[in-house]
Design a protein around this motif. Structure first.
Motif, PDB file in Angstrom:
ATOM      1  N   PRO A   1       0.834  -1.210   0.000  1.00 54.84           N
ATOM      2  CA  PRO A   1       0.000   0.000   0.000  1.00 54.84           C
ATOM      3  C   PRO A   1       0.866   1.256   0.000  1.00 54.84           C
ATOM      4  N   ALA A   2       0.406   2.254  -0.723  1.00 53.86           N
ATOM      5  CA  ALA A   2       1.150   3.514  -0.800  1.00 53.86           C
ATOM      6  C   ALA A   2       0.792   4.460   0.332  1.00 53.86           C
ATOM      7  N   THR A   3      -0.311   4.189   1.024  1.00 51.85           N
ATOM      8  CA  THR A   3      -0.841   5.149   1.992  1.00 51.85           C
ATOM      9  C   THR A   3      -0.518   4.822   3.438  1.00 51.85           C
ATOM     10  N   VAL A   4       0.154   3.694   3.683  1.00 55.15           N
ATOM     11  CA  VAL A   4       0.491   3.305   5.052  1.00 55.15           C
ATOM     12  C   VAL A   4       1.944   2.868   5.100  1.00 55.15           C
ATOM     13  N   ASP A   5       2.498   2.826   6.309  1.00 52.88           N
ATOM     14  CA  ASP A   5       3.879   2.373   6.454  1.00 52.88           C
ATOM     15  C   ASP A   5       3.955   0.852   6.469  1.00 52.88           C
ATOM     16  N   ALA A   6       5.189   0.344   6.489  1.00 52.92           N
ATOM     17  CA  ALA A   6       5.387  -1.103   6.419  1.00 52.92           C
ATOM     18  C   ALA A   6       4.816  -1.820   7.629  1.00 52.92           C
ATOM     19  N   VAL A   7       4.842  -1.183   8.786  1.00 51.89           N
ATOM     20  CA  VAL A   7       4.311  -1.814   9.994  1.00 51.89           C
ATOM     21  C   VAL A   7       2.828  -2.122   9.813  1.00 51.89           C
ATOM     22  N   HIS A   8       2.076  -1.145   9.302  1.00 58.25           N
ATOM     23  CA  HIS A   8       0.653  -1.382   9.058  1.00 58.25           C
ATOM     24  C   HIS A   8       0.446  -2.348   7.887  1.00 58.25           C
ATOM     25  N   ALA A   9       1.233  -2.208   6.830  1.00 54.45           N
ATOM     26  CA  ALA A   9       1.098  -3.098   5.675  1.00 54.45           C
ATOM     27  C   ALA A   9       1.320  -4.550   6.073  1.00 54.45           C
ATOM     28  N   GLY A  10       2.184  -4.775   7.057  1.00 58.35           N
ATOM     29  CA  GLY A  10       2.490  -6.124   7.494  1.00 58.35           C
ATOM     30  C   GLY A  10       1.383  -6.798   8.264  1.00 58.35           C
ATOM     31  N   THR A  11       0.265  -6.110   8.477  1.00 57.21           N
ATOM     32  CA  THR A  11      -0.888  -6.715   9.141  1.00 57.21           C
ATOM     33  C   THR A  11      -1.935  -7.217   8.152  1.00 57.21           C
TER      34      THR A  11
ATOM     35  N   ARG B   1      -5.486  -2.281  -2.799  1.00 54.83           N
ATOM     36  CA  ARG B   1      -6.213  -1.175  -3.428  1.00 54.83           C
ATOM     37  C   ARG B   1      -7.262  -0.601  -2.477  1.00 54.83           C
ATOM     38  N   LEU B   2      -7.962  -1.481  -1.750  1.00 53.37           N
ATOM     39  CA  LEU B   2      -8.970  -1.007  -0.808  1.00 53.37           C
ATOM     40  C   LEU B   2      -8.333  -0.237   0.349  1.00 53.37           C
ATOM     41  N   VAL B   3      -7.158  -0.670   0.784  1.00 54.20           N
ATOM     42  CA  VAL B   3      -6.445   0.082   1.819  1.00 54.20           C
ATOM     43  C   VAL B   3      -6.125   1.482   1.316  1.00 54.20           C
ATOM     44  N   ASP B   4      -5.610   1.567   0.107  1.00 55.01           N
ATOM     45  CA  ASP B   4      -5.221   2.868  -0.438  1.00 55.01           C
ATOM     46  C   ASP B   4      -6.427   3.759  -0.720  1.00 55.01           C
ATOM     47  N   GLU B   5      -7.588   3.157  -0.930  1.00 54.66           N
ATOM     48  CA  GLU B   5      -8.818   3.936  -1.122  1.00 54.66           C
ATOM     49  C   GLU B   5      -9.446   4.354   0.199  1.00 54.66           C
TER      50      GLU B   5
END
Length: 296
Positions: free
Chosen positions: A112-122, A256-260
């Protein structure tokens, strides 16, 4: 490199940080330099020996967010790509809780482009579990669905994704979690359950079993999250359970849903990889809202 492993089964103290060889990608594989990855209940099960593998060294961790570090032949990724992936397995020598991990290129998605790696890793394990569980329901828009454990990791994703599919979603969780669950877009909330036989389907993320099955109408459907532990069919209710599989294309849709802004990611606490045993103890203690994330 360092990796979290178990060599003997037991409590959190069984988690070791071992020095192991850095894995090399083969054809159609990529190596990811791990930035973060969530700790999940399945990791506690692996550590305790629920899935077997006695006498082996078993790696821990299913979620990974990081950067492509090396690619094998015919792997359609570039060194430097920021990615997420699911690293499934309950008896492999190396999991995602490590400094590097190798996976098939087709299970990887752009981060995701809108969150950091810590959040993406969940995202990978619980997001894919929720999405694939909803597939098993085979419901039409407008159907009524009750999601147990709606404040948890799988349940929280499930209620958001189910609402997007047009289901009328009731979230079931502790009374103290009502505000959180309602914020995820449910049509209704309950801490006590609903009238027996009153919903078309239940997605039982809290593993309530037969109690949750009672809430499903005759001929409805019950989907669990632990294969082999779903209750038997009664009253014509179809009962099954999701067995999550890695899927880069589906994971990309979740990204995509995270970034939206349509899918929320929740982090409760981060731990250094060296403190993996402490993270296991924290998760085993219960009451965590959001994910515990290991950061190498």
């Amino acid at each position: 490199m360092r990796a979290a492993v178990v060599r003997t089964f037991g409590g959190p103290e069984a988690v070791e940080i071992a020095e192991v060889a850095v894995p090399e990608p083969g054809a159609g594989q990529v190596r990811i330099k791990v930035a973060a990855g969530a700790l999940n209940p399945v990791d506690l099960g692996v550590r305790a020996g629920v899935f077997g593998g006695a006498g082996k060294t078993i790696g821990l961790g299913w979620d990974v967010a990081g950067t492509v570090d090396a690619v094998g032949v015919a792997a359609a990724w570039q060194v430097g790509d920021e990615v997420v992936a699911l690293v499934p397995g309950v008896a492999d020598a190396l999991g995602a809780h490590a400094e590097y991990v190798v996976v098939a290129a087709d299970v990887v998605a752009k981060a995701p482009a809108t969150v950091d790696a810590v959040h993406a890793g969940t995202l990978p394990l619980n997001g894919l579990t929720a999405e694939q569980a909803l597939d098993l329901l085979e419901l039409e828009p407008g159907a009524s669905l009750l999601v147990t454990g709606a404040a948890g990791a799988v349940g929280g994703f499930a209620v958001q994704l189910a609402a997007r599919r047009g289901f009328v979603v009731t979230g079931h969780a502790r009374a103290a979690d009502e505000e959180l669950v309602r914020s995820l877009g449910v049509a209704d909330f309950t801490a006590d359950g609903v009238r027996p036989g009153s919903v078309d389907a239940v997605l039982d993320a809290a593993v309530l079993g037969e109690r949750a099955l009672e809430w499903v109408r005759d001929g409805g459907v019950y989907v669990g999250v632990q294969p082999g532990r779903q209750p038997g069919s009664v009253r014509g209710v179809r009962t099954t359970a999701v067995e999550v599989s890695a899927d880069g294309a589906r994971l990309a849709e979740l990204v995509r849903l995270v970034d939206e802004g349509a899918l929320s990611l929740r982090v409760a606490e981060t731990f250094a990889l060296r403190d993996a045993a402490k993270a296991h103890a924290r998760l085993a203690g219960g009451g965590v809202r959001g994910r515990l994330v290991l950061v190498p």
